[in-house]
Enzyme design. Structure first.
Site, PDB file in Angstrom:
ATOM      1  N   PHE A  50      -2.659  16.299   4.585  1.00  0.00           N
ATOM      2  CA  PHE A  50      -2.913  15.612   3.369  1.00  0.00           C
ATOM      3  C   PHE A  50      -1.591  15.657   2.605  1.00  0.00           C
ATOM      4  O   PHE A  50      -1.073  16.825   2.247  1.00  0.00           O
ATOM      5  CB  PHE A  50      -4.234  16.412   2.809  1.00  0.00           C
ATOM      6  CG  PHE A  50      -4.523  15.392   1.674  1.00  0.00           C
ATOM      7  CD1 PHE A  50      -5.668  14.792   1.568  1.00  0.00           C
ATOM      8  CD2 PHE A  50      -4.057  15.555   0.399  1.00  0.00           C
ATOM      9  CE1 PHE A  50      -6.333  13.893   0.717  1.00  0.00           C
ATOM     10  CE2 PHE A  50      -4.754  14.780  -0.857  1.00  0.00           C
ATOM     11  CZ  PHE A  50      -5.602  14.144  -0.603  1.00  0.00           C
ATOM     12  N   ARG A  77       0.653  12.492  -8.638  1.00  0.00           N
ATOM     13  CA  ARG A  77       1.205  11.016  -8.402  1.00  0.00           C
ATOM     14  C   ARG A  77       2.646  10.976  -8.936  1.00  0.00           C
ATOM     15  O   ARG A  77       3.347  10.333  -8.517  1.00  0.00           O
ATOM     16  CB  ARG A  77       0.542  10.195  -9.186  1.00  0.00           C
ATOM     17  CG  ARG A  77      -1.101   9.923  -8.641  1.00  0.00           C
ATOM     18  CD  ARG A  77      -1.563   8.685  -9.169  1.00  0.00           C
ATOM     19  NE  ARG A  77      -2.916   8.538  -9.027  1.00  0.00           N
ATOM     20  CZ  ARG A  77      -3.725   7.942  -8.128  1.00  0.00           C
ATOM     21  NH1 ARG A  77      -3.082   7.627  -6.941  1.00  0.00           N
ATOM     22  NH2 ARG A  77      -5.202   7.959  -8.233  1.00  0.00           N
ATOM     23  N   ASP A  88      -4.606   4.914   6.301  1.00  0.00           N
ATOM     24  CA  ASP A  88      -5.147   6.280   6.758  1.00  0.00           C
ATOM     25  C   ASP A  88      -6.175   5.647   7.709  1.00  0.00           C
ATOM     26  O   ASP A  88      -5.987   5.304   8.897  1.00  0.00           O
ATOM     27  CB  ASP A  88      -5.725   6.994   5.625  1.00  0.00           C
ATOM     28  CG  ASP A  88      -6.192   8.466   6.034  1.00  0.00           C
ATOM     29  OD1 ASP A  88      -6.588   8.778   7.264  1.00  0.00           O
ATOM     30  OD2 ASP A  88      -6.313   9.419   5.116  1.00  0.00           O
ATOM     31  N   GLU A  91       0.670  -0.999  -0.014  1.00  0.00           N
ATOM     32  CA  GLU A  91      -0.124  -0.277   0.095  1.00  0.00           C
ATOM     33  C   GLU A  91       0.944   1.316   0.143  1.00  0.00           C
ATOM     34  O   GLU A  91       1.960   1.294   0.526  1.00  0.00           O
ATOM     35  CB  GLU A  91      -0.978   0.066   1.157  1.00  0.00           C
ATOM     36  CG  GLU A  91      -2.413  -0.427   0.853  1.00  0.00           C
ATOM     37  CD  GLU A  91      -3.224   0.199   0.358  1.00  0.00           C
ATOM     38  OE1 GLU A  91      -2.614   1.442  -0.579  1.00  0.00           O
ATOM     39  OE2 GLU A  91      -4.448   0.318   0.423  1.00  0.00           O
ATOM     40  N   ASP A  92       0.330   2.288  -0.342  1.00  0.00           N
ATOM     41  CA  ASP A  92       0.952   3.596  -0.192  1.00  0.00           C
ATOM     42  C   ASP A  92       0.700   4.262   1.217  1.00  0.00           C
ATOM     43  O   ASP A  92       1.529   4.953   1.628  1.00  0.00           O
ATOM     44  CB  ASP A  92       0.806   4.675  -1.424  1.00  0.00           C
ATOM     45  CG  ASP A  92      -0.814   4.687  -1.533  1.00  0.00           C
ATOM     46  OD1 ASP A  92      -1.518   3.869  -0.956  1.00  0.00           O
ATOM     47  OD2 ASP A  92      -1.148   5.706  -2.133  1.00  0.00           O
TER      48      ASP A  92
HETATM   49  C1  PRP Z   1      -5.836   5.674  -0.930  1.00  0.00           C
HETATM   50  C2  PRP Z   1      -4.553   5.003  -0.614  1.00  0.00           C
HETATM   51  C3  PRP Z   1      -5.013   3.752   0.263  1.00  0.00           C
HETATM   52  C4  PRP Z   1      -6.253   4.389   0.823  1.00  0.00           C
HETATM   53  C5  PRP Z   1      -6.136   4.502   2.439  1.00  0.00           C
HETATM   54  O1  PRP Z   1      -6.671   5.144  -1.998  1.00  0.00           O
HETATM   55  O2  PRP Z   1      -3.820   4.507  -1.857  1.00  0.00           O
HETATM   56  O3  PRP Z   1      -5.533   2.635  -0.469  1.00  0.00           O
HETATM   57  O4  PRP Z   1      -6.759   5.411   0.271  1.00  0.00           O
HETATM   58  O5  PRP Z   1      -7.116   5.139   3.074  1.00  0.00           O
HETATM   59  P1  PRP Z   1      -7.927   4.280   4.246  1.00  0.00           P
HETATM   60  O6  PRP Z   1      -6.936   3.917   4.996  1.00  0.00           O
HETATM   61  O7  PRP Z   1      -8.704   5.637   4.696  1.00  0.00           O
HETATM   62  O8  PRP Z   1      -8.916   3.293   3.689  1.00  0.00           O
HETATM   63  P2  PRP Z   1      -7.653   5.874  -2.824  1.00  0.00           P
HETATM   64  O9  PRP Z   1      -8.847   5.286  -2.627  1.00  0.00           O
HETATM   65  O10 PRP Z   1      -7.442   7.273  -2.800  1.00  0.00           O
HETATM   66  O11 PRP Z   1      -7.473   5.366  -4.307  1.00  0.00           O
HETATM   67  P3  PRP Z   1      -5.742   5.601  -5.263  1.00  0.00           P
HETATM   68  O12 PRP Z   1      -4.872   4.630  -4.614  1.00  0.00           O
HETATM   69  O13 PRP Z   1      -6.489   5.039  -6.805  1.00  0.00           O
HETATM   70  O14 PRP Z   1      -5.546   6.976  -5.088  1.00  0.00           O
END
Ligand code: PRP
Length: 175
Positions: free
Chosen positions: A151, A164, A102, A98-99
């Site tokens: 953020f 990105r 949150d 994961e990146d």
């Molecule tokens: C982001 C990120 C994680 C998730 C974390 O994805 O890449 O997968 O949110 O948030 P959380 O812990 O509150 O669930 P996003 O839904 O923005 O999609 P993306 O990776 O395509 O930008």
């Protein structure tokens, strides 16, 4: 209008150094195992691309696309599966890449999906961890950096699909 960058939180060299450390640790921990890195699109793709190139062990890559944010800065409560998993994870040592974790909602949802496919082992590697926002209990086995409740964009992370491509992690000016 797209908000501008306020400041750099994690520099390119800090990122590269930490990714190398994680790569060394993962290579050691998964020596002689059947490692599959499961990349959560889209945000984790830059991290994955760098991480696989510092691993010294054989590895497979699989992808799933989930979305919880849309174009907003607050996570929605609904997680949408854009691209599904196939059954290639069965009996494998799966490491979710994961990146950012949150609220933990996405990871918690994904863990349930992956466990149903009966992997041999299941662990999590996240470049960023934002514990102040956690709503779901989650265990992250490998963390790149713990960050404050702000953020951030760059190195795969976006604001409305932008930023990105930045080679560093930056704080967005949302004021
Ligand atoms: C982001 C990120 C994680 C998730 C974390 O994805 O890449 O997968 O949110 O948030 P959380 O812990 O509150 O669930 P996003 O839904 O923005 O999609 P993306 O990776 O395509 O930008």
């Amino acid at each position: 209008m797209t908000p501008s960058i306020q400041s750099i939180l994690i520099s390119e060299s800090q990122l590269q150094g930490r990714v190398r450390e994680l790569g060394r640790q993962i290579s050691e921990d998964y020596k002689d195992r059947d490692l599959v890195l499961l990349c959560v699109l889209k945000g984790a793709v830059v991290f994955l691309a760098d991480l696989i190139r510092v691993l010294s062990i054989p590895v497979r890559c699989e992808f799933i696309q989930l979305n919880s944010y849309g174009n907003k800065t607050e996570p929605s409560h609904e997680i949408r599966v854009i691209q599904r998993l196939n059954d290639s994870l069965c009996q494998s040592d799966v490491l979710i890449v994961e990146d950012i974790v949150d609220t933990g909602g996405t990871l918690s949802f994904l863990m349930t999906q992956v466990k149903a496919l009966k992997p041999a082992t299941l662990k999590v590697c996240s470049l960023l961890d934002k514990p102040a926002r956690r709503r779901k209990d989650t265990v992250i086995d490998y963390v790149g950096f713990e960050i404050p409740d702000t953020f951030v964009v760059g190195y795969g992370l976006d604001y409305a699909q932008k930023y990105r491509n930045l080679p560093y992690i930056a704080i967005l000016d949302l004021a």
